[in-house]
Motif scaffolding. Structure first.
Motif, short mmCIF file in Angstrom:
data_model
loop_
_atom_site.label_atom_id
_atom_site.label_comp_id
_atom_site.label_asym_id
_atom_site.label_seq_id
_atom_site.Cartn_x
_atom_site.Cartn_y
_atom_site.Cartn_z
N THR A 215 39.20 40.79 45.03
CA THR A 215 38.05 41.57 45.48
C THR A 215 36.94 41.50 44.44
OG1 THR A 215 39.51 43.13 46.63
CG2 THR A 215 37.26 43.87 46.16
N VAL A 216 35.74 41.21 44.89
CA VAL A 216 34.56 41.27 44.03
C VAL A 216 33.86 42.58 44.37
CG1 VAL A 216 32.39 40.19 43.36
CG2 VAL A 216 34.37 38.77 43.98
N ARG A 217 33.99 43.53 43.50
CA ARG A 217 33.57 44.90 43.76
C ARG A 217 32.13 44.97 44.26
NH1 ARG A 217 35.37 46.97 39.36
NH2 ARG A 217 33.48 46.69 38.15
N GLY A 218 31.93 45.65 45.37
CA GLY A 218 30.61 45.86 45.93
C GLY A 218 30.03 44.67 46.67
N PHE A 219 30.85 43.61 46.87
CA PHE A 219 30.27 42.42 47.51
C PHE A 219 31.22 41.79 48.52
CE2 PHE A 219 28.87 37.95 47.67
CZ PHE A 219 27.54 38.15 47.99
N GLY A 220 32.38 41.30 48.06
CA GLY A 220 33.25 40.59 48.98
C GLY A 220 34.52 40.11 48.32
N TYR A 221 34.83 38.82 48.54
CA TYR A 221 36.11 38.28 48.06
C TYR A 221 35.93 36.86 47.54
CZ TYR A 221 38.02 42.15 50.76
OH TYR A 221 38.29 43.41 51.25
#
Length: 240
Positions: A215-221
């Protein structure tokens, strides 16, 4: 044309969907209960299931879980309320997409075709790749973990193929919606998040500490990187 099994208890909805899809050339079987739907699977051998969420007796979530025990058959849920908590439960049970009722025949037809396209290998891609314990066969559309083939739903498979094709590249939820689900409008991020959770349950040793889908916090994956037997991390990385 794809063979469609419709499991819907409301006679007016069932008849409307059946008439609309038959006019478009589909071979369709319509039943009114979850039990009848499961019984029809082996006999009718559909290419896709349209599944009402709120069925009497065995509900749509239970039916979807039963299907997912042995099959990657595409499943699209039919629900009366798109903001209902049960939608998330249905998606996490293994549904590939959902449609809010009432829906026009052309909308249902478009979703059917979009889901079935996930079972087709992307043009220009082929070969077999190893990512840690995962082996991805892009031409054969199969994924194995430590030599054991995984049973992935169409949306799970296409999501994994897309992410693993570009390790370390960050994709927003909207980008993934557009590619995997073909929702070009501002779509429902619950589709992506539920699919990621299901996929992690299948490919990760410790789903709560994922190595593959991060997980890329606040954005996506993003996918990986996966380096041999490197220890699992938190599964969450900051947005650069």
């Amino acid at each position: 044309m794809p063979r469609v099994l419709l499991i819907e208890d409301d006679p007016s909805v069932r008849e409307g969907v059946e008439l609309g899809l038959r006019r478009r050339g589909h071979d369709l079987r319509a039943v009114g209960t979850g039990e009848a739907g499961l019984a029809a699977l082996a006999e009718f051998r559909p290419d896709l299931v349209l599944l009402d969420l709120m069925l009497p007796g065995m509900n749509g979530v239970q039916v979807c879980r039963r299907i997912r025990e042995t099959s990657q058959l595409p499943v699209i849920m039919l629900t009366a309320r798109g903001d209902d908590f049960d939608v998330v439960v249905g998606l996490e049970a293994g549904a590939d997409d959902y449609i809010v009722k009432p829906a026009r025949t052309e909308v249902i037809e478009a979703r059917i075709r979009a889901v079935l396209r996930r079972l087709t290998a992307p043009a220009g891609r082929g070969g077999t790749e190893a990512h840690g314990a995962l082996t991805v066969d892009r031409a054969g559309l199969t994924v194995a973990k430590a030599g054991e083939r995984l049973l992935l739903a169409p949306s799970e498979l296409k999501l994994l193929l897309h992410l693993s094709a570009s390790p370390e590249q960050v994709f927003s939820r909207q980008q993934l919606l557009e590619y995997v689900w073909e929702h070009s409008y501002h779509g429902d991020a619950r589709l992506v998040d539920a699919c990621v959770r299901r996929l992690r349950q299948k490919i990760e040793d410790v789903p709560g500490s994922p190595r593959y889908i991060q997980t890329v916090r606040g954005f996506g994956y993003r996918f990986g990187p996966v380096a041999g037997d490197a220890p699992a991390g938190s599964g969450e990385v900051p947005l650069a």
